[in-house]
Design a protein around this motif. Sequence first.
Motif, mmCIF file in Angstrom:
data_model
loop_
_atom_site.group_PDB
_atom_site.id
_atom_site.type_symbol
_atom_site.label_atom_id
_atom_site.label_comp_id
_atom_site.label_asym_id
_atom_site.label_seq_id
_atom_site.Cartn_x
_atom_site.Cartn_y
_atom_site.Cartn_z
ATOM 1 N N MET A 2 8.164 22.170 -13.339
ATOM 2 C CA MET A 2 7.856 22.891 -12.118
ATOM 3 C C MET A 2 6.646 22.228 -11.450
ATOM 4 S SD MET A 2 6.722 26.821 -11.845
ATOM 5 C CE MET A 2 5.253 27.148 -10.969
ATOM 6 N N ALA A 3 6.835 21.642 -10.325
ATOM 7 C CA ALA A 3 5.761 20.968 -9.596
ATOM 8 C C ALA A 3 5.169 21.910 -8.557
ATOM 9 C CB ALA A 3 6.293 19.716 -8.928
ATOM 10 N N LEU A 4 3.904 21.727 -8.315
ATOM 11 C CA LEU A 4 3.212 22.496 -7.286
ATOM 12 C C LEU A 4 2.861 21.572 -6.138
ATOM 13 C CD1 LEU A 4 0.699 24.618 -9.386
ATOM 14 C CD2 LEU A 4 2.754 25.424 -8.253
ATOM 15 N N THR A 5 2.791 22.134 -4.938
ATOM 16 C CA THR A 5 2.399 21.367 -3.766
ATOM 17 C C THR A 5 1.114 21.961 -3.215
ATOM 18 O OG1 THR A 5 4.713 20.937 -3.248
ATOM 19 C CG2 THR A 5 3.119 20.593 -1.480
ATOM 20 N N CYS A 6 0.125 21.107 -3.008
ATOM 21 C CA CYS A 6 -1.157 21.549 -2.465
ATOM 22 C C CYS A 6 -0.946 22.061 -1.043
ATOM 23 C CB CYS A 6 -2.171 20.404 -2.484
ATOM 24 S SG CYS A 6 -3.762 20.847 -1.732
ATOM 25 N N SER A 7 -1.459 23.245 -0.760
ATOM 26 C CA SER A 7 -1.285 23.835 0.569
ATOM 27 C C SER A 7 -2.158 23.155 1.618
ATOM 28 C CB SER A 7 -1.598 25.334 0.523
ATOM 29 O OG SER A 7 -2.941 25.537 0.134
ATOM 30 N N ARG A 8 -3.148 22.364 1.200
ATOM 31 C CA ARG A 8 -4.034 21.676 2.139
ATOM 32 C C ARG A 8 -3.542 20.270 2.483
ATOM 33 N NH1 ARG A 8 -6.029 26.151 1.506
ATOM 34 N NH2 ARG A 8 -8.202 26.743 1.437
ATOM 35 N N CYS A 9 -3.297 19.459 1.455
ATOM 36 C CA CYS A 9 -2.968 18.048 1.702
ATOM 37 C C CYS A 9 -1.491 17.719 1.475
ATOM 38 C CB CYS A 9 -3.829 17.139 0.831
ATOM 39 S SG CYS A 9 -3.477 17.239 -0.942
ATOM 40 N N GLY A 10 -0.736 18.623 0.870
ATOM 41 C CA GLY A 10 0.676 18.408 0.645
ATOM 42 C C GLY A 10 1.008 17.571 -0.577
ATOM 43 N N ALA A 11 -0.018 17.187 -1.344
ATOM 44 C CA ALA A 11 0.229 16.366 -2.534
ATOM 45 C C ALA A 11 0.980 17.171 -3.592
ATOM 46 C CB ALA A 11 -1.091 15.862 -3.101
ATOM 47 N N LYS A 12 1.909 16.516 -4.240
ATOM 48 C CA LYS A 12 2.679 17.153 -5.325
ATOM 49 C C LYS A 12 1.880 17.012 -6.625
ATOM 50 C CE LYS A 12 6.913 17.481 -3.198
ATOM 51 N NZ LYS A 12 6.892 18.652 -2.390
ATOM 52 N N GLN A 13 1.820 18.091 -7.377
ATOM 53 C CA GLN A 13 1.102 18.104 -8.648
ATOM 54 C C GLN A 13 2.109 18.354 -9.760
ATOM 55 O OE1 GLN A 13 -2.328 17.493 -8.661
ATOM 56 N NE2 GLN A 13 -1.973 17.131 -6.485
ATOM 57 N N GLY A 14 1.794 17.865 -10.936
ATOM 58 C CA GLY A 14 2.711 17.968 -12.063
ATOM 59 C C GLY A 14 2.612 19.269 -12.839
ATOM 60 N N VAL A 15 3.212 19.261 -14.011
ATOM 61 C CA VAL A 15 3.294 20.428 -14.877
ATOM 62 C C VAL A 15 1.914 20.920 -15.297
ATOM 63 C CG1 VAL A 15 4.171 21.271 -17.086
ATOM 64 C CG2 VAL A 15 5.560 19.747 -15.699
ATOM 65 N N MET A 16 0.979 20.009 -15.578
ATOM 66 C CA MET A 16 -0.367 20.413 -16.011
ATOM 67 C C MET A 16 -1.062 21.240 -14.945
ATOM 68 S SD MET A 16 -0.698 19.638 -19.087
ATOM 69 C CE MET A 16 -2.405 20.038 -19.302
ATOM 70 N N ALA A 17 -0.849 20.899 -13.684
ATOM 71 C CA ALA A 17 -1.443 21.673 -12.593
ATOM 72 C C ALA A 17 -0.868 23.084 -12.589
ATOM 73 C CB ALA A 17 -1.187 20.994 -11.255
ATOM 74 N N ALA A 18 0.405 23.215 -12.855
ATOM 75 C CA ALA A 18 1.043 24.532 -12.897
ATOM 76 C C ALA A 18 0.472 25.368 -14.033
ATOM 77 C CB ALA A 18 2.554 24.393 -13.048
ATOM 78 N N LEU A 19 0.154 24.716 -15.145
ATOM 79 C CA LEU A 19 -0.396 25.442 -16.298
ATOM 80 C C LEU A 19 -1.825 25.907 -16.063
ATOM 81 C CD1 LEU A 19 0.969 23.237 -19.216
ATOM 82 C CD2 LEU A 19 1.798 25.485 -18.492
ATOM 83 N N THR A 20 -2.588 25.149 -15.273
ATOM 84 C CA THR A 20 -3.990 25.491 -15.042
ATOM 85 C C THR A 20 -4.232 26.185 -13.706
ATOM 86 O OG1 THR A 20 -4.423 23.297 -14.125
ATOM 87 C CG2 THR A 20 -4.806 23.591 -16.492
ATOM 88 N N ALA A 21 -3.204 26.353 -12.884
ATOM 89 C CA ALA A 21 -3.362 26.971 -11.564
ATOM 90 C C ALA A 21 -3.704 28.446 -11.704
ATOM 91 C CB ALA A 21 -2.076 26.803 -10.755
ATOM 92 N N ASN A 22 -4.481 28.948 -10.753
ATOM 93 C CA ASN A 22 -4.816 30.363 -10.703
ATOM 94 C C ASN A 22 -3.647 31.101 -10.058
ATOM 95 O OD1 ASN A 22 -5.872 32.913 -10.416
ATOM 96 N ND2 ASN A 22 -7.755 32.244 -9.420
ATOM 97 N N ILE A 23 -2.940 31.857 -10.848
ATOM 98 C CA ILE A 23 -1.732 32.539 -10.382
ATOM 99 C C ILE A 23 -2.045 33.578 -9.310
ATOM 100 C CG2 ILE A 23 0.188 34.030 -11.112
ATOM 101 C CD1 ILE A 23 0.015 32.584 -13.833
ATOM 102 N N GLY A 24 -3.251 34.139 -9.340
ATOM 103 C CA GLY A 24 -3.631 35.166 -8.380
ATOM 104 C C GLY A 24 -3.893 34.633 -6.982
ATOM 105 N N GLU A 25 -4.082 33.329 -6.827
ATOM 106 C CA GLU A 25 -4.336 32.762 -5.510
ATOM 107 C C GLU A 25 -3.060 32.746 -4.684
ATOM 108 O OE1 GLU A 25 -6.115 28.909 -5.937
ATOM 109 O OE2 GLU A 25 -7.953 29.726 -6.775
ATOM 110 N N ALA A 26 -3.220 32.957 -3.386
ATOM 111 C CA ALA A 26 -2.057 33.004 -2.497
ATOM 112 C C ALA A 26 -1.371 31.652 -2.383
ATOM 113 C CB ALA A 26 -2.494 33.486 -1.113
ATOM 114 N N ALA A 27 -2.145 30.582 -2.360
ATOM 115 C CA ALA A 27 -1.579 29.241 -2.217
ATOM 116 C C ALA A 27 -2.315 28.293 -3.162
ATOM 117 C CB ALA A 27 -1.705 28.763 -0.783
#
Length: 160
Positions: free
Chosen positions: A1-26
């Motif tokens: 599951m990849a994440l996309t940065c809402s500011r710059c549009g960069a795609k992030q890998g699985v590690m970013a998904a594991l460390t992302a703050n789920i409570g944030e809107a974007a």
Amino acid sequence: MALTCSRCGAKQGVMAALTANIGEAAYVCDSCKAKEAKEKEERLPHLRQLAKSVVLTTPHNIDGHRVPKYLGIESVEFVIGTGVFSEITTEVEDFFGQRSGAFEKKLQAARRAAFETLTMLAAEKGANAVVGIDVDYKEFSGNRVGLVVNGTLVEIERVA
């Protein structure tokens, strides 16, 4: 599951998904977070200068001025612990019917910090005044006191 940065549009890998703050809107990548932090740090001296000129008042109007724009309501909250030393000295002072100097100093410091924070928030949002300020104190369990300061952020201009 990849994440996309809402500011710059960069795609992030699985590690970013594991460390992302789920409570944030974007999701915002670390690079963009660092850039935002640097920009905020660079704006801080300018905001402090603007905050010095923000008018704080309890009435909802200021004589000789009109309010062309309301920017919203803002609230600042502080919770302070009384501390063991303050508790002991307060008990002794209370026993002798005196004022609690240590506790009063903590409340005064919290009030100053709350007003300072409110003026910074006002400056950041483009307000040059905060009207209708209300200060409330609340006692919590565990010898803590809450301080809430709220008011309406406005733009004021002098009436000719």
